[in-house]
Motif scaffolding. Structure first.
Motif, PDB file in Angstrom:
ATOM      1  N   GLU A 377       0.841  -1.210   0.000  1.00 24.16           N
ATOM      2  CA  GLU A 377       0.000   0.000   0.000  1.00 24.16           C
ATOM      3  C   GLU A 377       0.874   1.257   0.000  1.00 24.16           C
ATOM      4  OE1 GLU A 377      -3.218   2.326  -0.276  1.00 24.16           O
ATOM      5  OE2 GLU A 377      -3.222   0.140  -0.440  1.00 24.16           O
ATOM      6  N   GLY A 378       1.940   1.209   0.812  1.00 22.25           N
ATOM      7  CA  GLY A 378       2.871   2.342   0.902  1.00 22.25           C
ATOM      8  C   GLY A 378       3.562   2.599  -0.436  1.00 22.25           C
ATOM      9  N   LYS A 379       4.019   1.507  -1.072  1.00 26.41           N
ATOM     10  CA  LYS A 379       4.671   1.631  -2.384  1.00 26.41           C
ATOM     11  C   LYS A 379       3.715   2.267  -3.391  1.00 26.41           C
ATOM     12  CE  LYS A 379       7.565  -2.557  -1.915  1.00 26.41           C
ATOM     13  NZ  LYS A 379       8.953  -2.105  -1.930  1.00 26.41           N
ATOM     14  N   ARG A 380       2.455   1.831  -3.329  1.00 25.93           N
ATOM     15  CA  ARG A 380       1.448   2.335  -4.264  1.00 25.93           C
ATOM     16  C   ARG A 380       1.254   3.859  -4.086  1.00 25.93           C
ATOM     17  NH1 ARG A 380      -2.701  -1.282  -3.115  1.00 25.93           N
ATOM     18  NH2 ARG A 380      -1.953  -2.978  -4.431  1.00 25.93           N
ATOM     19  N   GLU A 381       1.179   4.299  -2.831  1.00 23.05           N
ATOM     20  CA  GLU A 381       0.987   5.722  -2.535  1.00 23.05           C
ATOM     21  C   GLU A 381       2.208   6.554  -2.953  1.00 23.05           C
ATOM     22  OE1 GLU A 381      -1.751   7.304  -1.530  1.00 23.05           O
ATOM     23  OE2 GLU A 381      -2.797   5.383  -1.588  1.00 23.05           O
ATOM     24  N   ILE A 382       3.399   5.987  -2.711  1.00 20.13           N
ATOM     25  CA  ILE A 382       4.639   6.677  -3.106  1.00 20.13           C
ATOM     26  C   ILE A 382       4.666   6.871  -4.623  1.00 20.13           C
ATOM     27  CG2 ILE A 382       7.158   6.387  -3.313  1.00 20.13           C
ATOM     28  CD1 ILE A 382       6.980   5.055  -0.441  1.00 20.13           C
ATOM     29  N   LEU A 383       4.305   5.816  -5.346  1.00 17.85           N
ATOM     30  CA  LEU A 383       4.274   5.904  -6.816  1.00 17.85           C
ATOM     31  C   LEU A 383       3.239   6.933  -7.281  1.00 17.85           C
ATOM     32  CD1 LEU A 383       4.588   2.127  -7.789  1.00 17.85           C
ATOM     33  CD2 LEU A 383       6.269   3.915  -8.256  1.00 17.85           C
ATOM     34  N   LYS A 384       2.100   6.981  -6.577  1.00 15.86           N
ATOM     35  CA  LYS A 384       1.028   7.916  -6.936  1.00 15.86           C
ATOM     36  C   LYS A 384       1.525   9.366  -6.849  1.00 15.86           C
ATOM     37  CE  LYS A 384      -3.115   6.950  -5.219  1.00 15.86           C
ATOM     38  NZ  LYS A 384      -4.250   6.998  -4.241  1.00 15.86           N
ATOM     39  N   VAL A 385       2.397   9.635  -5.845  1.00 15.70           N
ATOM     40  CA  VAL A 385       2.931  10.984  -5.660  1.00 15.70           C
ATOM     41  C   VAL A 385       4.063  11.272  -6.649  1.00 15.70           C
ATOM     42  CG1 VAL A 385       4.254  12.463  -4.077  1.00 15.70           C
ATOM     43  CG2 VAL A 385       2.293  11.153  -3.224  1.00 15.70           C
ATOM     44  N   LEU A 386       4.984  10.308  -6.809  1.00 13.76           N
ATOM     45  CA  LEU A 386       6.224  10.591  -7.535  1.00 13.76           C
ATOM     46  C   LEU A 386       6.176  10.384  -9.045  1.00 13.76           C
ATOM     47  CD1 LEU A 386       8.871   9.204  -5.014  1.00 13.76           C
ATOM     48  CD2 LEU A 386       8.138  11.557  -5.353  1.00 13.76           C
ATOM     49  N   LEU A 387       5.404   9.434  -9.528  1.00 12.89           N
ATOM     50  CA  LEU A 387       5.395   9.178 -10.971  1.00 12.89           C
ATOM     51  C   LEU A 387       4.968  10.404 -11.809  1.00 12.89           C
ATOM     52  CD1 LEU A 387       4.146   5.475 -11.328  1.00 12.89           C
ATOM     53  CD2 LEU A 387       6.451   6.355 -11.695  1.00 12.89           C
ATOM     54  N   PRO A 388       3.876  11.112 -11.438  1.00 14.11           N
ATOM     55  CA  PRO A 388       3.502  12.287 -12.244  1.00 14.11           C
ATOM     56  C   PRO A 388       4.582  13.379 -12.259  1.00 14.11           C
ATOM     57  CG  PRO A 388       1.710  11.658 -10.777  1.00 14.11           C
ATOM     58  CD  PRO A 388       2.909  10.882 -10.348  1.00 14.11           C
ATOM     59  N   VAL A 389       5.293  13.510 -11.124  1.00 15.86           N
ATOM     60  CA  VAL A 389       6.331  14.540 -11.026  1.00 15.86           C
ATOM     61  C   VAL A 389       7.508  14.173 -11.932  1.00 15.86           C
ATOM     62  CG1 VAL A 389       7.762  15.857  -9.426  1.00 15.86           C
ATOM     63  CG2 VAL A 389       5.656  14.854  -8.621  1.00 15.86           C
ATOM     64  N   ILE A 390       7.904  12.898 -11.905  1.00 12.97           N
ATOM     65  CA  ILE A 390       9.019  12.437 -12.748  1.00 12.97           C
ATOM     66  C   ILE A 390       8.621  12.515 -14.225  1.00 12.97           C
ATOM     67  CG2 ILE A 390      10.455  10.430 -13.344  1.00 12.97           C
ATOM     68  CD1 ILE A 390      10.231   9.592 -10.359  1.00 12.97           C
ATOM     69  N   LYS A 391       7.366  12.210 -14.517  1.00 11.02           N
ATOM     70  CA  LYS A 391       6.870  12.252 -15.902  1.00 11.02           C
ATOM     71  C   LYS A 391       7.014  13.664 -16.482  1.00 11.02           C
ATOM     72  CE  LYS A 391       3.930  10.403 -19.167  1.00 11.02           C
ATOM     73  NZ  LYS A 391       4.002   9.095 -19.818  1.00 11.02           N
ATOM     74  N   ARG A 392       6.879  14.684 -15.629  1.00 13.24           N
ATOM     75  CA  ARG A 392       6.940  16.066 -16.111  1.00 13.24           C
ATOM     76  C   ARG A 392       8.363  16.569 -16.337  1.00 13.24           C
ATOM     77  NH1 ARG A 392       2.152  16.342 -13.115  1.00 13.24           N
ATOM     78  NH2 ARG A 392       0.460  17.195 -14.394  1.00 13.24           N
ATOM     79  N   VAL A 393       9.364  15.795 -15.921  1.00 12.07           N
ATOM     80  CA  VAL A 393      10.758  16.208 -16.136  1.00 12.07           C
ATOM     81  C   VAL A 393      11.080  16.048 -17.619  1.00 12.07           C
ATOM     82  CG1 VAL A 393      13.171  15.736 -15.577  1.00 12.07           C
ATOM     83  CG2 VAL A 393      11.424  15.558 -13.789  1.00 12.07           C
ATOM     84  N   GLU A 394      11.387  17.157 -18.266  1.00  9.24           N
ATOM     85  CA  GLU A 394      11.620  17.122 -19.720  1.00  9.24           C
ATOM     86  C   GLU A 394      12.971  16.531 -20.085  1.00  9.24           C
ATOM     87  OE1 GLU A 394      10.882  20.793 -21.735  1.00  9.24           O
ATOM     88  OE2 GLU A 394       8.762  20.806 -21.194  1.00  9.24           O
ATOM     89  N   ASN A 395      14.004  16.837 -19.285  1.00 14.46           N
ATOM     90  CA  ASN A 395      15.344  16.340 -19.569  1.00 14.46           C
ATOM     91  C   ASN A 395      15.418  14.831 -19.310  1.00 14.46           C
ATOM     92  OD1 ASN A 395      18.191  15.589 -18.905  1.00 14.46           O
ATOM     93  ND2 ASN A 395      18.548  17.737 -19.426  1.00 14.46           N
ATOM     94  N   LYS A 396      15.705  14.043 -20.346  1.00 14.75           N
ATOM     95  CA  LYS A 396      15.679  12.574 -20.250  1.00 14.75           C
ATOM     96  C   LYS A 396      16.775  12.024 -19.335  1.00 14.75           C
ATOM     97  CE  LYS A 396      12.068  11.959 -22.619  1.00 14.75           C
ATOM     98  NZ  LYS A 396      10.859  11.552 -21.879  1.00 14.75           N
ATOM     99  N   VAL A 397      17.926  12.693 -19.314  1.00 11.23           N
ATOM    100  CA  VAL A 397      19.020  12.247 -18.432  1.00 11.23           C
ATOM    101  C   VAL A 397      18.595  12.422 -16.974  1.00 11.23           C
ATOM    102  CG1 VAL A 397      21.421  12.650 -17.734  1.00 11.23           C
ATOM    103  CG2 VAL A 397      20.774  12.806 -20.158  1.00 11.23           C
TER     104      VAL A 397
END
Length: 574
Positions: A377-397
């Motif tokens: 459950e914790g992993k799921r919540e962490i992913l819910k917070v962090l994945l959209p933020v990482i997705k918005r990073v334009e620089n691929k490196v």
């Protein structure tokens, strides 16, 4: 002969100085350039010419003089731009002049009402309760000097003090209502909106009062803060409190500290953090971000950051990320805001600013401290917070770095994170946060070719002989006038053609082309212009011939056949 106020203002103001107070200009030869504020672009195509006192964007096609720029950037009418620039130039617009009366707009009346209201509120600080307000503010750490600088005031606990004051000054009650200062009852009575409140005037970028915020004082009921509703001159989604006083420091320090409230901003400035502004009662919007982007790409956030609960705050950060800001977060002690920290110890706030952390680091710290990474459950919540933020990073490196870090922290494969990232669809922007439709001037191929040719002739005038006078007829009216003025020195141009000539001259100055390519390019442009023009004439003559044949007009048919034959011969010569 006395010059008009418009001519006087233009003679006193330098367009570079005016535009650079809004945008970061960089020297480019004899001119200046920057990213256009009127359309999205990554390569600067917005140029300012100090010689001609004009600006032009070669991307969207917008251009003009200093008045046109202020009108476009502020979204105002000419009369309001005249007043803003007159104030800046120290030119008095005499109320008796017909020019002034004509340009005195509804907006101008609202500005006057807000300025008078501000003076009224300031004056109330001299009364008994007003002095208690000053004592309270001083106890909160705000100096008397800051109270004067920010024009803080007091709205007395009376029903109609302000409306009566403004009415006596000659303003109608419906005008005062339009300024957001009164409330109209069902019985059509007018009451002051702000009563028994500490008043914080809100200023536009030119330090004109456009609205007010009112904080409750010495009473329990009612909202802690109330604000002027949106009016013709005030839109809370497009205003940043304190920006008029912070813009120079933001550009100088190359970062902006963003706080939540009026007192946070005032105390930050008082303590030397003069690059501070606040959103004051609204979530961060794309309009506010677009304004901040004129001054710096670096944003330091100094407000409560509940990543799990505060949807509006998170949306504002997402918008800032999408706009390309480098975002850092000030880690404030729990239950403390910048005003609390600064009033106790400004040095402590300085340390917090110096230790600001990158937004992604902040999200990681918050996500892993709020949720248990060892449970599903914790992993799921962490992913819910962090994945959209990482997705918005334009620089691929940079994006790969955060994916790797997240996989390591969650003890999982990087491939799994990438798969989840691929599946994720980012939310659309909320209602009211859409980008305004960008209007880019669409030009025909003929116009583009003509501009290109004339630009090259202006840059290399020795090649003017490549265009004989018989070719002038293939150009537009403005194009012909430009060519004639080059052939006949000191030929006077019409106002419209003069503007066109100035833009072409600016383009010629910034144009880069190898000298050996100039003549072939001029010849190519001239041939293509003639080709387009002759094809249009042929198409028109063919349609007229068809009509003449239907009407059995033999004389007209004969003339048109001859015309078509001549056009065809001219085409074959190209």
């Amino acid at each position: 002969m006395e010059r008009s106020p418009i001519e006087e203002i233009k003679s006193r103001l330098d367009i570079v100085e005016v535009i650079s107070s809004y945008l970061p200009l960089k020297k480019c030869g004899a001119n200046y350039r920057t990213l256009c504020p009127f359309h999205s672009e990554k390569t600067p195509s917005f140029f300012v010419s100090p010689t001609r006192q004009i600006w032009h964007c070669f991307g969207c096609g917008k251009s003009g003089d200093v008045f046109k720029f202020v009108m476009e950037i502020e979204g105002i009418e000419f009369g309001d731009a005249l007043r803003i620039l007159a104030k800046r130039a120290g030119v008095e617009l005499k109320p008796v002049s017909p020019e002034y009366q004509k340009l005195k707009t509804e907006r101008q009346r609202l500005y006057e009402i807000c300025e008078l209201a501000c003076k009224f509120f300031e004056k109330q600080l001299e009364g008994k309760t007003g002095k208690e307000v000053v004592k309270y503010l001083v106890e909160r750490g705000i100096s008397e000097e800051s109270i004067k600088k920010w024009r803080v005031g007091w709205a007395p606990e009376t029903k109609r003090s302000l409306v009566d004051f403004l009415s006596k000054k000659g303003y109608k009650r419906d005008e005062i209502e339009k300024a957001g200062l009164v409330i109209k009852s069902e019985t059509h009575e007018y009451f002051d909106r702000f009563r028994g409140r500490i008043i914080f005037p809100i200023f536009d970028i030119n330090s004109q009062v456009i609205g007010f915020g009112g904080r409750i004082f010495k009473k329990e009921q009612g909202a802690k803060y109330i604000n002027t509703p949106n009016t013709l001159i005030y839109d809370k989604s497009k205003v940043l409190y304190g920006l008029d006083k912070a813009k120079v420091e933001i550009r100088k320090k190359n970062f902006c500290i963003l706080v939540e409230g009026y007192t946070d901003t005032i105390l930050a400035h008082q303590a030397g953090f003069e690059n501070t502004v606040s959103v004051s009662g609204t979530a961060l919007t794309q309009y506010q971000l677009a304004i901040l982007k004129r001054y710096s790409d670096n944003l330091y956030l100094a407000f409560d950051m509940d990543i799990a609960g505060d949807f509006a705050t998170k949306r504002g950060i997402d918008l800032a990320q999408e706009a390309g800001f480098n975002i850092k977060v000030l880690i404030l002690p729990k239950e403390k805001d910048p005003a609390d920290i600064i009033s106790k110890d400004p040095k402590e706030f300085e340390k917090i600013v110096l230790n600001a952390i990158a937004i992604l680091d902040f999200y990681f710290q918050s996500a892993f401290s709020n949720f248990d990474k060892n449970t599903l459950e914790g992993k799921r919540e962490i992913l819910k917070v962090l994945l959209p933020v990482i997705k918005r990073v334009e620089n691929k490196v940079e994006q790969s770095f955060w994916v790797s870090k997240l996989a390591k922290e969650l003890d999982t494969r990087e491939e799994s994170i990438w798969e989840e990232l691929e599946k994720l669809k980012l939310e659309e922007r909320g209602i009211g946060l859409e980008r305004e439709e960008e209007k880019i001037l669409q030009r025909s191929r003929e116009e583009v070719l003509e501009e290109r040719l004339l630009t090259l002739i202006l840059k290399f005038p020795d090649n003017l002989n490549l265009i004989d006078e018989n070719s002038f007829s293939f150009f537009s009216q403005k194009g012909r006038e430009v060519l004639e003025s080059l052939k006949i020195k000191n030929k006077e141009l019409s106002l419209e053609t003069k503007e066109y000539f100035d833009i072409l001259s600016l383009r010629a100055e910034v144009e880069e082309i190898e000298k050996e390519k100039v003549i072939p390019e001029i010849k190519f442009c001239l041939r293509e212009i003639k080709l387009i023009k002759l094809k249009k004439e042929l198409e028109k003559a063919s349609k007229e011939l068809k009509k003449a044949e239907e009407e059995k007009d033999e004389k007209r048919i004969k003339a048109l056949i001859e015309k078509i034959s001549q056009i065809s011969k001219n085409l074959s010569k190209l």
